[in-house]
Design an enzyme around this catalytic site. Structure first.
Site, mmCIF file in Angstrom:
data_model
loop_
_atom_site.group_PDB
_atom_site.id
_atom_site.type_symbol
_atom_site.label_atom_id
_atom_site.label_comp_id
_atom_site.label_asym_id
_atom_site.label_seq_id
_atom_site.Cartn_x
_atom_site.Cartn_y
_atom_site.Cartn_z
ATOM 1 N N GLU A 1 40.254 -5.860 5.653
ATOM 2 C CA GLU A 1 41.303 -6.887 5.620
ATOM 3 C C GLU A 1 41.160 -7.869 6.791
ATOM 4 O O GLU A 1 41.319 -9.077 6.622
ATOM 5 C CB GLU A 1 42.680 -6.206 5.608
ATOM 6 N N ASN B 1 59.043 -6.394 0.160
ATOM 7 C CA ASN B 1 59.234 -5.441 1.260
ATOM 8 C C ASN B 1 58.795 -5.990 2.628
ATOM 9 O O ASN B 1 58.432 -5.242 3.522
ATOM 10 C CB ASN B 1 58.559 -4.103 0.927
ATOM 11 N N TYR C 1 44.322 -7.611 -2.942
ATOM 12 C CA TYR C 1 45.008 -6.464 -3.549
ATOM 13 C C TYR C 1 44.180 -5.831 -4.674
ATOM 14 O O TYR C 1 44.743 -5.212 -5.581
ATOM 15 C CB TYR C 1 46.380 -6.890 -4.067
ATOM 16 N N HIS D 1 53.182 -6.160 5.397
ATOM 17 C CA HIS D 1 52.014 -5.388 4.943
ATOM 18 C C HIS D 1 51.324 -4.773 6.149
ATOM 19 O O HIS D 1 51.338 -5.350 7.241
ATOM 20 C CB HIS D 1 51.014 -6.314 4.222
ATOM 21 N N LYS E 1 55.351 -11.139 4.833
ATOM 22 C CA LYS E 1 55.260 -11.592 3.440
ATOM 23 C C LYS E 1 56.256 -12.725 3.154
ATOM 24 O O LYS E 1 57.196 -12.954 3.921
ATOM 25 C CB LYS E 1 55.483 -10.387 2.521
#
Ligand code: IDP
Ligand code: MG
Length: 170
Positions: A155, A141, A78, A144, A38
Site C-alpha cells: 500500500e 468507517n 481493494y 483505513h 476516508k
C-alpha cells in the site's frame, strides 16, 4: 532544455531529502504502516481530531497527502475484496470524495494503528477508538490501516513509491 534541467533538479533534491524521522527514534524498532482518512470523515470535518489522535498515540506522520481515488486505482487498492458482495458499494464510497493518505511510523505501527482504528464494523467498536468516535457502520468507517507487513509495503508502494526507494527498511 527545460526538461533537462527539471531532471537535474529532481536528482539533486532526491539526494537532499531522507525519511523525516527523529534523532531519538530507534530506527531498528520502527515499523511503518499505511493509513487513510476516508471520504466520510473528511466530509464530516473530522480530519483534525483524527490527526490529533494519531499524534497523541505516539505515531510519527512520515508523509501525508490529500488525493481522490480514480475508480481503477480504488479497484486495484481493494483488489483482495473483488467479487465480494460489498465490493461495488465500497468502491462507490471510497471514490465519493477526497481521501488523506499517510505513512505512519512507530514501534508496532501496524498492530497499534489497527487497535486505535477499531474493528471494521463501527457499531461494534470500543469506546475511544477512531471508528467508535467517527465511523457510522461497516462501510463508512472513517479510516483505513494496513493489516500486515506485506500489505503495508504494497500500500505504501502504491502511493509513495519514492519512500520505498529511499528507505530499505520499508
Ligand atoms: P478493514 O478496513 O477493517 O481492514 P476490510 O475487511 O479490509 O476491513 O474491508 C475493507 C473496507 O470495505 C472496510 O473498511 C469497509 O469500508 C468495507 N467493508 C468491509 N466489510 C464490509 C461489509 O460487510 N459490508 C460493507 N462494507 C464492508
Ligand atoms: Mg483491510
Amino acid at each position: 532544455m527545460l526538461k533537462k534541467n527539471i531532471w537535474k533538479l529532481l536528482i539533486l533534491t532526491s539526494s537532499l531529502f531522507s525519511i523525516p524521522t527523529y534523532n531519538n527514534e530507534n530506527s531498528q524498532n520502527t515499523e511503518y504502516t499505511f493509513a487513510m482518512i476516508k471520504p466520510d470523515a473528511i466530509y464530516a470535518k473530522n480530519t483534525g481530531p483524527i490527526i490529533s489522535l494519531i499524534e497523541q498515540n505516539g505515531f510519527v506522520i512520515i508523509c501525508m497527502q490529500k488525493v481522490r481515488f480514480a475508480r481503477k486505482s480504488a479497484e486495484l487498492f481493494y483488489g483482495e475484496h473483488q467479487g465480494k458482495s460489498f465490493f461495488e458499494k465500497l468502491i462507490n464510497y471510497i471514490t465519493s470524495g477526497p481521501i488523506i493518505i499517510m505513512v505512519l511510523a512507530k514501534k508496532d505501527a501496524i498492530k497499534d494503528w489497527r487497535m486505535l482504528m477499531g474493528p471494521t464494523d463501527s457499531t461494534k467498536a470500543q469506546e475511544g477508538t477512531i471508528r467508535y468516535l467517527f465511523g457510522t457502520d461497516v462501510t463508512e468507517n472513517a479510516v483505513h490501516g494496513s493489516d500486515s507487513p506485506e500489505s503495508a509495503k504494497r500500500e505504501i508502494g502504491l502511493f509513495f513509491p519514492d519512500l520505498i526507494r529511499l528507505h530499505n527498511n520499508l
